[in-house]
Design a protein around this motif. Structure first.
Motif, PDB file in Angstrom:
ATOM      1  N   SER A 173      40.047  37.332  41.628  1.00 34.13           N
ATOM      2  CA  SER A 173      38.762  37.084  41.909  1.00 34.13           C
ATOM      3  C   SER A 173      38.127  35.650  42.101  1.00 34.13           C
ATOM      4  O   SER A 173      37.218  35.649  42.659  1.00 34.13           O
ATOM      5  CB  SER A 173      38.166  37.348  40.543  1.00 34.13           C
ATOM      6  OG  SER A 173      38.429  38.831  39.746  1.00 34.13           O
ATOM      7  N   GLN A 218      49.098  41.456  41.324  1.00 37.49           N
ATOM      8  CA  GLN A 218      48.670  42.234  42.339  1.00 37.49           C
ATOM      9  C   GLN A 218      47.182  42.963  42.091  1.00 37.49           C
ATOM     10  O   GLN A 218      47.168  43.421  40.916  1.00 37.49           O
ATOM     11  CB  GLN A 218      49.722  43.424  42.748  1.00 37.49           C
ATOM     12  CG  GLN A 218      49.153  44.313  43.579  1.00 37.49           C
ATOM     13  CD  GLN A 218      50.404  45.621  44.030  1.00 37.49           C
ATOM     14  OE1 GLN A 218      51.132  45.622  43.085  1.00 37.49           O
ATOM     15  NE2 GLN A 218      50.046  46.086  45.123  1.00 37.49           N
ATOM     16  N   ASP A 219      46.324  42.815  42.846  1.00 37.18           N
ATOM     17  CA  ASP A 219      45.098  43.325  42.743  1.00 37.18           C
ATOM     18  C   ASP A 219      44.474  42.745  41.363  1.00 37.18           C
ATOM     19  O   ASP A 219      43.661  43.423  40.510  1.00 37.18           O
ATOM     20  CB  ASP A 219      44.999  44.912  42.599  1.00 37.18           C
ATOM     21  CG  ASP A 219      45.607  45.684  43.525  1.00 37.18           C
ATOM     22  OD1 ASP A 219      45.197  45.263  44.759  1.00 37.18           O
ATOM     23  OD2 ASP A 219      46.073  46.976  43.435  1.00 37.18           O
ATOM     24  N   ARG A 220      44.535  41.557  41.483  1.00 40.89           N
ATOM     25  CA  ARG A 220      43.976  40.805  40.032  1.00 40.89           C
ATOM     26  C   ARG A 220      43.193  39.321  40.445  1.00 40.89           C
ATOM     27  O   ARG A 220      42.968  38.536  39.473  1.00 40.89           O
ATOM     28  CB  ARG A 220      45.080  40.450  39.093  1.00 40.89           C
ATOM     29  CG  ARG A 220      45.835  41.702  38.429  1.00 40.89           C
ATOM     30  CD  ARG A 220      47.230  41.010  37.693  1.00 40.89           C
ATOM     31  NE  ARG A 220      46.855  40.653  36.266  1.00 40.89           N
ATOM     32  CZ  ARG A 220      46.683  41.451  35.393  1.00 40.89           C
ATOM     33  NH1 ARG A 220      46.724  42.734  35.432  1.00 40.89           N
ATOM     34  NH2 ARG A 220      46.218  40.903  34.166  1.00 40.89           N
ATOM     35  N   ASP A 224      44.843  43.310  51.962  1.00 41.44           N
ATOM     36  CA  ASP A 224      44.947  44.520  51.038  1.00 41.44           C
ATOM     37  C   ASP A 224      45.387  45.459  51.580  1.00 41.44           C
ATOM     38  O   ASP A 224      45.475  45.791  52.654  1.00 41.44           O
ATOM     39  CB  ASP A 224      43.524  44.963  50.557  1.00 41.44           C
ATOM     40  CG  ASP A 224      43.463  46.160  49.646  1.00 41.44           C
ATOM     41  OD1 ASP A 224      44.422  46.350  48.773  1.00 41.44           O
ATOM     42  OD2 ASP A 224      42.468  46.919  49.716  1.00 41.44           O
ATOM     43  N   ASP A 236      46.651  42.189  47.858  1.00 41.75           N
ATOM     44  CA  ASP A 236      47.892  42.437  47.636  1.00 41.75           C
ATOM     45  C   ASP A 236      48.670  41.416  48.190  1.00 41.75           C
ATOM     46  O   ASP A 236      50.298  41.364  47.736  1.00 41.75           O
ATOM     47  CB  ASP A 236      48.147  43.687  48.266  1.00 41.75           C
ATOM     48  CG  ASP A 236      47.526  44.802  47.365  1.00 41.75           C
ATOM     49  OD1 ASP A 236      47.546  44.821  46.062  1.00 41.75           O
ATOM     50  OD2 ASP A 236      46.934  45.697  48.106  1.00 41.75           O
ATOM     51  N   SER A 244      52.350  40.895  44.117  1.00 40.54           N
ATOM     52  CA  SER A 244      53.082  41.666  43.030  1.00 40.54           C
ATOM     53  C   SER A 244      54.563  41.154  42.507  1.00 40.54           C
ATOM     54  O   SER A 244      54.953  41.218  41.458  1.00 40.54           O
ATOM     55  CB  SER A 244      53.617  43.120  43.847  1.00 40.54           C
ATOM     56  OG  SER A 244      54.357  42.810  44.882  1.00 40.54           O
ATOM     57  N   ASN A 276      35.655  42.522  47.772  1.00 40.62           N
ATOM     58  CA  ASN A 276      37.050  41.931  47.783  1.00 40.62           C
ATOM     59  C   ASN A 276      37.571  41.963  46.541  1.00 40.62           C
ATOM     60  O   ASN A 276      39.027  41.549  46.279  1.00 40.62           O
ATOM     61  CB  ASN A 276      37.142  40.615  48.725  1.00 40.62           C
ATOM     62  CG  ASN A 276      36.703  40.985  50.070  1.00 40.62           C
ATOM     63  OD1 ASN A 276      36.917  41.978  50.544  1.00 40.62           O
ATOM     64  ND2 ASN A 276      36.331  39.886  50.674  1.00 40.62           N
ATOM     65  N   ASN A 277      37.011  42.161  45.542  1.00 40.22           N
ATOM     66  CA  ASN A 277      37.393  41.720  44.035  1.00 40.22           C
ATOM     67  C   ASN A 277      38.617  42.514  43.709  1.00 40.22           C
ATOM     68  O   ASN A 277      38.514  43.858  43.635  1.00 40.22           O
ATOM     69  CB  ASN A 277      36.445  41.877  43.088  1.00 40.22           C
ATOM     70  CG  ASN A 277      36.912  41.317  41.549  1.00 40.22           C
ATOM     71  OD1 ASN A 277      37.149  40.295  41.460  1.00 40.22           O
ATOM     72  ND2 ASN A 277      36.497  42.159  40.697  1.00 40.22           N
ATOM     73  N   ASP A 278      39.500  41.850  43.112  1.00 42.39           N
ATOM     74  CA  ASP A 278      40.840  42.926  42.510  1.00 42.39           C
ATOM     75  C   ASP A 278      41.364  43.848  43.529  1.00 42.39           C
ATOM     76  O   ASP A 278      41.884  44.739  43.375  1.00 42.39           O
ATOM     77  CB  ASP A 278      40.490  43.607  41.383  1.00 42.39           C
ATOM     78  CG  ASP A 278      40.030  42.888  40.209  1.00 42.39           C
ATOM     79  OD1 ASP A 278      40.407  41.491  40.079  1.00 42.39           O
ATOM     80  OD2 ASP A 278      39.404  43.605  39.074  1.00 42.39           O
ATOM     81  N   ARG A 279      41.411  43.164  44.634  1.00 40.63           N
ATOM     82  CA  ARG A 279      42.054  43.820  45.748  1.00 40.63           C
ATOM     83  C   ARG A 279      43.316  43.221  46.604  1.00 40.63           C
ATOM     84  O   ARG A 279      44.058  43.859  47.252  1.00 40.63           O
ATOM     85  CB  ARG A 279      40.974  44.330  46.953  1.00 40.63           C
ATOM     86  CG  ARG A 279      39.990  45.268  46.675  1.00 40.63           C
ATOM     87  CD  ARG A 279      39.039  45.644  47.712  1.00 40.63           C
ATOM     88  NE  ARG A 279      39.762  46.015  48.724  1.00 40.63           N
ATOM     89  CZ  ARG A 279      39.261  46.099  50.029  1.00 40.63           C
ATOM     90  NH1 ARG A 279      37.930  45.908  50.323  1.00 40.63           N
ATOM     91  NH2 ARG A 279      39.884  46.614  51.229  1.00 40.63           N
TER      92      ARG A 279
END
Length: 213
Positions: free
Chosen positions: A158, A154-156, A173, A206, A149, A201-204
């Protein structure tokens, strides 16, 4: 992001102007002088509309990150440590492209030979197959973890690359419900990469821990 198609859901942001003693200050976010002085052929070849689109993406990256970033090229935002050293760089793809170009500082002896990730760095990618925006880091967070973040991703994540030896990374995460617990996602090895972190795990991601063995 899960697919290899870049998601352009980034909205435009408006730079605030303040008047002090009758003089306009520099816009708080956008840095058009930096973008206009970027003479790389790929940047010069962009249309006026594409340059505006790219600037909106840069502004959105700056706004999304908790840590203050500085636009240092038409498609790059640099984050500095407290002592003024380069800590991280967000490199955005150009309009119409799926892969972010090489880091502009490659001309200064920094090579970029592994999916755009510079030597001695590790990188996180917005899309699978190392596509989309790229966030590259040099500092090893030995002790405190790094938080995505702070750098606007964050959460982006791949896909990823670790283009340095003896560096290990653990990705976490945040557990749902605000419990303060963290869930392990993956662990990397030195000189390794993954074209996709997997559906689970994709887009997770943190936060991450990095250390030199």
């Amino acid at each position: 992001m899960r697919t290899t198609t870049i998601r352009r859901t980034i909205g435009a942001s408006t730079a605030a102007l303040a008047v002090t003693l009758g003089m306009l200050t520099t816009p708080a976010m956008a840095a058009p002088s930096v973008a206009s002085s970027d003479t790389r052929p790929a940047i010069v070849a962009l249309t006026k509309a594409q340059k505006a689109e790219l600037q909106r993406a840069v502004d959105a990256q700056i706004k999304r990150a908790a840590k203050k970033g500085t636009q240092t090229a038409a498609n790059e935002v640099t984050y500095y440590s407290a002592d003024g050293k380069v800590e991280a760089v967000a490199v955005l793809p150009l309009p119409g492209e799926t892969i972010a170009p090489s880091y502009t500082q490659t001309a200064n002896g920094i090579t970029s030979d592994w999916h755009g990730c510079p030597t001695f760095a590790y990188c996180f990618y917005e899309n699978s197959n190392w596509e989309g925006a790229r966030w590259q880091f040099w500092a090893a967070y030995e002790g405190p973890p790094g938080y995505a973040s702070n750098y606007g991703f964050q959460d982006r994540t791949s896909s990823w690359v670790v283009n340095t030896s003896a560096l290990y990374i653990v990705a976490d995460d945040a557990a749902p419900g605000g419990t303060g617990q963290w869930l392990w996602l993956w662990t990397t090895n030195p000189q390794s990469s993954a074209s996709y972190v997997g559906n689970t795990n994709n887009d997770r991601m943190d936060r991450w821990w990095a250390w030199v063995a």
